[in-house]
Design an enzyme around this catalytic site. Structure first.
Site, PDB file in Angstrom:
ATOM      1  N   GLU A   3      29.352 -23.355 -34.435  1.00 17.64           N
ATOM      2  CA  GLU A   3      28.435 -23.583 -35.549  1.00 17.64           C
ATOM      3  C   GLU A   3      27.683 -24.887 -35.392  1.00 17.64           C
ATOM      4  O   GLU A   3      27.963 -25.697 -34.527  1.00 17.64           O
ATOM      5  CB  GLU A   3      29.171 -23.485 -36.884  1.00 17.64           C
ATOM      6  CG  GLU A   3      29.767 -22.105 -37.055  1.00 17.64           C
ATOM      7  CD  GLU A   3      29.960 -21.681 -38.486  1.00 17.64           C
ATOM      8  OE1 GLU A   3      29.168 -22.080 -39.340  1.00 17.64           O
ATOM      9  OE2 GLU A   3      30.912 -20.939 -38.737  1.00 17.64           O
ATOM     10  N   LYS A  58      21.538 -23.204 -33.148  1.00 18.87           N
ATOM     11  CA  LYS A  58      22.680 -23.266 -32.240  1.00 18.87           C
ATOM     12  C   LYS A  58      22.253 -23.211 -30.780  1.00 18.87           C
ATOM     13  O   LYS A  58      23.085 -23.060 -29.894  1.00 18.87           O
ATOM     14  CB  LYS A  58      23.660 -22.129 -32.567  1.00 18.87           C
ATOM     15  CG  LYS A  58      24.359 -22.358 -33.908  1.00 18.87           C
ATOM     16  CD  LYS A  58      25.281 -21.229 -34.295  1.00 18.87           C
ATOM     17  CE  LYS A  58      24.627 -20.292 -35.249  1.00 18.87           C
ATOM     18  NZ  LYS A  58      25.579 -19.346 -35.888  1.00 18.87           N
ATOM     19  N   ARG A 247      31.814  -8.438 -39.732  1.00 18.78           N
ATOM     20  CA  ARG A 247      32.455  -9.747 -39.637  1.00 18.78           C
ATOM     21  C   ARG A 247      33.348  -9.967 -40.848  1.00 18.78           C
ATOM     22  O   ARG A 247      33.026  -9.548 -41.952  1.00 18.78           O
ATOM     23  CB  ARG A 247      31.408 -10.871 -39.609  1.00 18.78           C
ATOM     24  CG  ARG A 247      30.123 -10.545 -38.887  1.00 18.78           C
ATOM     25  CD  ARG A 247      30.224 -10.603 -37.390  1.00 18.78           C
ATOM     26  NE  ARG A 247      30.888 -11.788 -36.894  1.00 18.78           N
ATOM     27  CZ  ARG A 247      30.306 -12.954 -36.685  1.00 18.78           C
ATOM     28  NH1 ARG A 247      29.045 -13.096 -36.949  1.00 18.78           N
ATOM     29  NH2 ARG A 247      30.989 -13.967 -36.203  1.00 18.78           N
TER      30      ARG A 247
END
Length: 281
Positions: A3, A58, A247
């Site tokens: 992250e 990212k 997820r």
DNA sequence: GGTCGCCTGGTA
DNA sequence: TACCAGGCGACC
């Protein structure tokens, strides 16, 4: 280590290690990276100087002297190891970069999902990313405008890098818990006060993690992620887990609202008090 | 929109 | 042995 705070840290270390140095040799060790990077492309990197290192969301961008850009994404498990040619290669070394200053930078990635690409000079790197969490252009109302277009649950929308760049699965759950919003809320149904609360929460979660990896370090303690059946730190209700868009989502069924009234894109009920009011950027 | 595949390792 | 994993692009 994927992250934003972790990538930020990795990028800063990379910058310190290689800006101004010349890349002597680049090698990739894993078949999936070899497929991605033809040998010629790798060899052509030799003798190029590193001008600057940039992070966007990212993604990590290494700008080379000839205008090309080395574009790295850690995906799930990637990380940099900084060492020298004298050191043994780490167990999960996937790519190795040797620099003129004696530094060796190793991409370590047990799952081998990280990607490396080389972009030609002058190509436009449209990464299709939204604003960074701390971008001053990101305000509750621009955030809300982004959410308004989405009919997905808010948790899923938070993972969409076009809305905010850099949030991942852990911090999406954490931020929603902090903002006391149900992950099942439909993104387009959020009110301005809810969007404001969520933005404050996102920034707080990111800032808390900055400098530390969230699996360690006290300040990066997680409130809901991976805490199924553990008690909510606010109300002692057991934390629940369910799956959204493939997820895991973790949340407190009690203090993150009764999903029903809010998820069917009806008007949310009166807000609870927001509790917290720390400064934001 | 949701699901799958990419890869491999750690853990129950 | 089976399941799960911090991301994301391709696919229906």
């Amino acid at each position: 280590m994927p992250e934003l705070p972790e990538v930020e840290r990795a990028t800063a270390l990379l910058r310190d290690a290689i800006v101004g140095a010349t890349l002597i040799q680049a090698e990739v060790l894993h078949p999936s990276l070899k497929r991605r990077l033809p040998r010629g492309a790798l060899q052509s990197l030799s003798s190029t100087r590193v001008e600057r290192v940039e992070r966007r969301g990212k993604h990590q961008l290494v700008h080379l002297g000839d205008g090309r850009v080395l574009h790295v994404h850690f995906r799930m498990n990637g990380d940099w190891i900084f060492d020298t040619d004298d050191d043994p290669l780490p167990r999960f070394a996937r790519a190795v970069f040797h620099f003129s200053n004696g530094r060796r930078v190793v991409l370590e990635d047990s799952r081998a999902l990280s990607t490396i690409d080389v972009h030609p000079s002058g190509s436009d790197l449209s990464l299709d990313l939204g604003p960074e969490p701390y971008d001053s252009a990101l305000t509750p109302s621009t955030f809300l405008a982004g959410l308004r277009r989405r009919r997905t649950p808010i948790k899923v929308a938070l993972l969409d890098q076009r809305i905010i760049a850099g949030l991942g699965n852990i911090y999406a759950s954490e931020a929603l818990w902090r903002a006391k919003l149900s992950p099942k809320l439909i993104a387009s149904s959020l009110t301005l006060p809810q969007a404001r609360r969520l933005l404050v929460a996102i920034r707080a979660v990111i800032r808390r993690a900055t400098g530390g990896r969230y699996t360690q370090s006290e300040n990066a303690r997680l409130d809901v992620y991976d805490r199924e059946d553990a008690l909510c730190r606010r109300c002692r209700t057991p934390i629940a887990r369910f799956v959204q868009a493939g997820r895991s989502t973790y949340y407190c069924p009690y203090c993150q609202g009764s999903e029903k009234s809010k998820t069917l894109s009806r008007r949310p009920r009166a807000r609870r008090s927001s509790g917290r009011s720390s400064q934001e950027h």
